[in-house]
Motif scaffolding. Structure first.
Motif, short mmCIF file in Angstrom:
data_model
loop_
_atom_site.label_atom_id
_atom_site.label_comp_id
_atom_site.label_asym_id
_atom_site.label_seq_id
_atom_site.Cartn_x
_atom_site.Cartn_y
_atom_site.Cartn_z
N VAL A 2 41.75 -46.13 15.94
CA VAL A 2 40.59 -45.30 16.25
C VAL A 2 40.52 -44.17 15.23
O VAL A 2 41.47 -43.40 15.07
N ALA A 3 39.39 -44.09 14.52
CA ALA A 3 39.18 -42.98 13.59
C ALA A 3 38.66 -41.79 14.40
O ALA A 3 37.58 -41.85 14.97
N ILE A 4 39.43 -40.71 14.46
CA ILE A 4 39.04 -39.57 15.28
C ILE A 4 39.12 -38.28 14.47
O ILE A 4 40.16 -37.93 13.92
N SER A 5 37.99 -37.60 14.41
CA SER A 5 37.91 -36.34 13.68
C SER A 5 38.12 -35.14 14.61
O SER A 5 38.44 -34.04 14.14
N GLY A 6 37.91 -35.35 15.90
CA GLY A 6 37.96 -34.25 16.86
C GLY A 6 36.58 -33.86 17.35
O GLY A 6 36.45 -33.08 18.30
N GLY A 7 35.53 -34.39 16.71
CA GLY A 7 34.17 -34.15 17.17
C GLY A 7 33.90 -34.90 18.47
O GLY A 7 34.72 -35.72 18.92
N SER A 8 32.75 -34.64 19.08
CA SER A 8 32.47 -35.23 20.39
C SER A 8 32.40 -36.76 20.35
O SER A 8 32.90 -37.43 21.25
N ASP A 9 31.81 -37.31 19.31
CA ASP A 9 31.62 -38.76 19.26
C ASP A 9 32.96 -39.50 19.17
O ASP A 9 33.21 -40.45 19.93
N SER A 10 33.80 -39.09 18.23
CA SER A 10 35.07 -39.80 18.05
C SER A 10 36.07 -39.47 19.17
O SER A 10 36.86 -40.34 19.58
N THR A 11 36.02 -38.25 19.70
CA THR A 11 36.89 -37.92 20.83
C THR A 11 36.48 -38.73 22.06
O THR A 11 37.33 -39.25 22.79
N GLY A 12 35.17 -38.84 22.28
CA GLY A 12 34.68 -39.67 23.38
C GLY A 12 35.09 -41.12 23.21
O GLY A 12 35.50 -41.78 24.18
N LEU A 13 35.00 -41.62 21.98
CA LEU A 13 35.40 -43.01 21.70
C LEU A 13 36.87 -43.23 22.07
O LEU A 13 37.22 -44.21 22.73
N GLU A 22 42.55 -28.26 12.91
CA GLU A 22 41.78 -29.17 13.75
C GLU A 22 42.46 -30.54 13.83
O GLU A 22 42.51 -31.17 14.90
N ALA A 23 43.01 -30.98 12.71
CA ALA A 23 43.72 -32.26 12.71
C ALA A 23 44.93 -32.22 13.63
O ALA A 23 45.25 -33.19 14.33
N ARG A 24 45.62 -31.06 13.64
CA ARG A 24 46.77 -30.92 14.52
C ARG A 24 46.35 -30.90 16.00
O ARG A 24 47.08 -31.38 16.87
N GLU A 25 45.19 -30.35 16.29
CA GLU A 25 44.67 -30.38 17.66
C GLU A 25 44.44 -31.82 18.12
O GLU A 25 44.75 -32.18 19.26
N VAL A 26 43.89 -32.61 17.22
CA VAL A 26 43.66 -34.03 17.54
C VAL A 26 44.99 -34.73 17.77
O VAL A 26 45.14 -35.55 18.69
N ALA A 27 45.98 -34.42 16.93
CA ALA A 27 47.30 -35.03 17.08
C ALA A 27 47.89 -34.71 18.45
O ALA A 27 48.51 -35.57 19.09
#
Length: 491
Positions: free
Chosen positions: A27-38, A72-77
């Motif tokens: 899953v490619a996730i940037s932390g934005g709503s679309d990829s976080t929702g995905l 932001e990348a660390r938040e996603v991690a």
């Protein structure tokens, strides 16, 4: 992956049940709503259906273009860790271009995602593109052309290796954000999404609702798939490749349906010219007018020479503007947008065009040479020092040319001298500091045909045509879609 998906949850469930399993999804996730929702939608669905035998991993690409991106990348991690999903941060290293930053970032992003998929041993990549992205893309393309666009493809093959799928392409961003709010999961708002210096942001602000957009996209997809299949059939019936360098279309092939001829010839032009895109509308109209006319002769478009003779149309790369490629030991690259090259030798090698060189060109393993003629009717070259497993040309590979055939091409199936010489002038030659490679070094250099409009990004709409073209050029077939069905239809 259906335009009729009523909700993000339904779209994800339909996507997962359509996959060939077992499967590992990156899953490619940037932390934005679309990829976080995905990510969350997939996580819930996968955990609720263990019988599907599907697992997840994730990657965040830090483009390092603005302050705060690393945080932001660390938040996603941290989010992925809380869900028990393996995650990796991929950083775009090096200097960034002054212009074309969005296109360069896209290239870097997919390259890094593919590297992440490789490290996780993933079978496919998914991104969080939504119907909002689709509408913006259609609007932008509509401002550049009157042709009906297929918009963002729901499935794209990257580097012939990894399929990138977009299961939320017909889900609305508002619905995805509503899902996240229900779960109490925040997302990151990228400030570049409000920067009006970008065309997409300006387009987004002007968009109005289009109730028929989904229906139009679906119709455009079906039309493009049908055209790809018809183009593949046209290749089988009317196209021949000589020596991996010279294409030939039969006279009857030039009399086929204009839409098919436009599709097939446009993509052949991009391939022989080493260009990632087919020529523009005005240029293709000029090409089609020429090749379907009754006047024999030559014209150049898209770096390709179109040579119209009584025996049909011959296509070859024009010999101008071909830049050399230098590869150090262990390096790989693409020469002139037409050949992939891998240097497995221990020396620095150069790949250049034959024009202006006394070196003998090399052709690619698996490509059949042109028809052999008698020695006294042939163009004679000294035997090539290059190894036979590279498909090197020697004197017996040169086409026979009768004196009466030199202007219009032969009626007995042999190639016209002028067309073949032009193709040879654009053929690759290998050297080391301007001198021929030793036989040992030459054996360690791999050359393979490269299809500029397909080998980096290949949409599923062009897959049938591109795969048939691989057979014509004797290259490996493209990786098949990791899906059992699309829109409920078995594939």
């Amino acid at each position: 992956m259906s335009p009729d998906a009523a909700s993000p949850q339904r779209a994800i469930l339909q996507f997962l049940t359509s996959l060939r399993s077992p499967a590992r999804i990156l899953v490619a996730i940037s932390g934005g709503s679309d990829s976080t929702g995905l990510l969350l939608l997939l996580d819930e669905a996968v955990k609720a259906a263990p019988h599907l035998k599907i697992s997840l991993c994730a990657a965040t690409v830090d483009h390092a273009l603005r302050a705060g991106s690393a945080d932001e990348a660390r938040e996603v991690a941290a989010l992925c860790a809380s869900l028990g999903i393996p995650h990796i941060i991929m950083i775009w290293q090096g200097d960034k271009p002054k212009t074309g930053i969005m296109a360069a970032a896209r290239e870097a992003r997919y390259g890094l995602l593919a590297a992440a998929a490789e490290s996780f041993e993933a079978d496919l990549i998914v991104t969080g593109h939504t119907f909002d992205d689709q509408r913006e893309t259609l609007q932008m393309r509509g401002m550049r052309t009157e042709q009906i666009s297929t918009g963002i493809a729901d499935a794209v093959l990257f580097n012939r290796r990894f399929w990138i799928l977009r299961p939320l392409l017909f889900s609305n961003r508002a619905d995805i954000r509503a899902f996240l709010k229900e779960r109490g999961v925040p997302w990151i708002d990228d400030p570049s999404n409000e920067d009006v210096t970008y065309e997409r942001v300006r387009t987004r602000r002007k968009l109005s609702a289009d109730a028929g957009a989904e229906r139009n996209i679906r119709a455009a997809w079906e039309a493009r798939l049908a055209l790809s299949a018809r183009g593949a059939d046209w290749l089988d019936r009317h196209f021949t490749l000589h020596g991996g360098l010279l294409g030939q279309v039969t006279p009857d092939g030039l009399r086929q349906d204009r839409a098919v001829l436009d599709y097939a010839l446009g993509r052949l032009t991009a391939i022989f010219g080493g260009q990632p895109f087919v020529p523009g509308r005005a240029q293709m109209d000029r090409v089609l007018t020429f090749v379907t006319g009754s006047r024999l002769g030559r014209m150049t478009a898209g770096r390709v020479v179109f040579d119209l003779r009584r025996d049909g149309l011959h296509l070859a790369r024009e010999s101008r503007g071909i830049l050399p490629l230098v590869l150090r030991p262990g390096e790989a690259g693409v020469w002139d947008g037409r050949f992939g090259a891998v240097n497995r030798s221990g020396t620095i090698i150069g790949v250049e065009a034959q024009a202006g060189h006394s070196l003998i060109p090399v052709l690619v393993t698996g490509i059949q040479p042109p028809r052999v003629g008698a020695v006294n009717d042939s163009i004679m070259l000294e035997e090539s020092p290059a190894p036979k497993d590279l498909g090197a040309l020697d004197s017996c590979d040169i086409p026979r040319i009768k004196s009466e055939d030199r202007n219009e091409g032969g009626s007995d199936g042999r190639l016209p001298k002028g067309a073949w010489k032009r193709a040879m002038a654009a053929a690759p030659v290998l050297s080391a500091e301007g001198a021929p490679l030793s036989e040992e070094s030459a054996r360690m250099v791999e050359l393979t045909p490269y299809f500029a409009p397909f080998d980096r990004f290949l949409t599923r709409f062009d897959f049938i045509f591109a795969n048939r073209l691989s057979a014509v050029f004797a290259t490996a077939p493209y990786a098949r879609l990791p899906l059992r069905s699309i829109d409920g239809k078995t594939i």
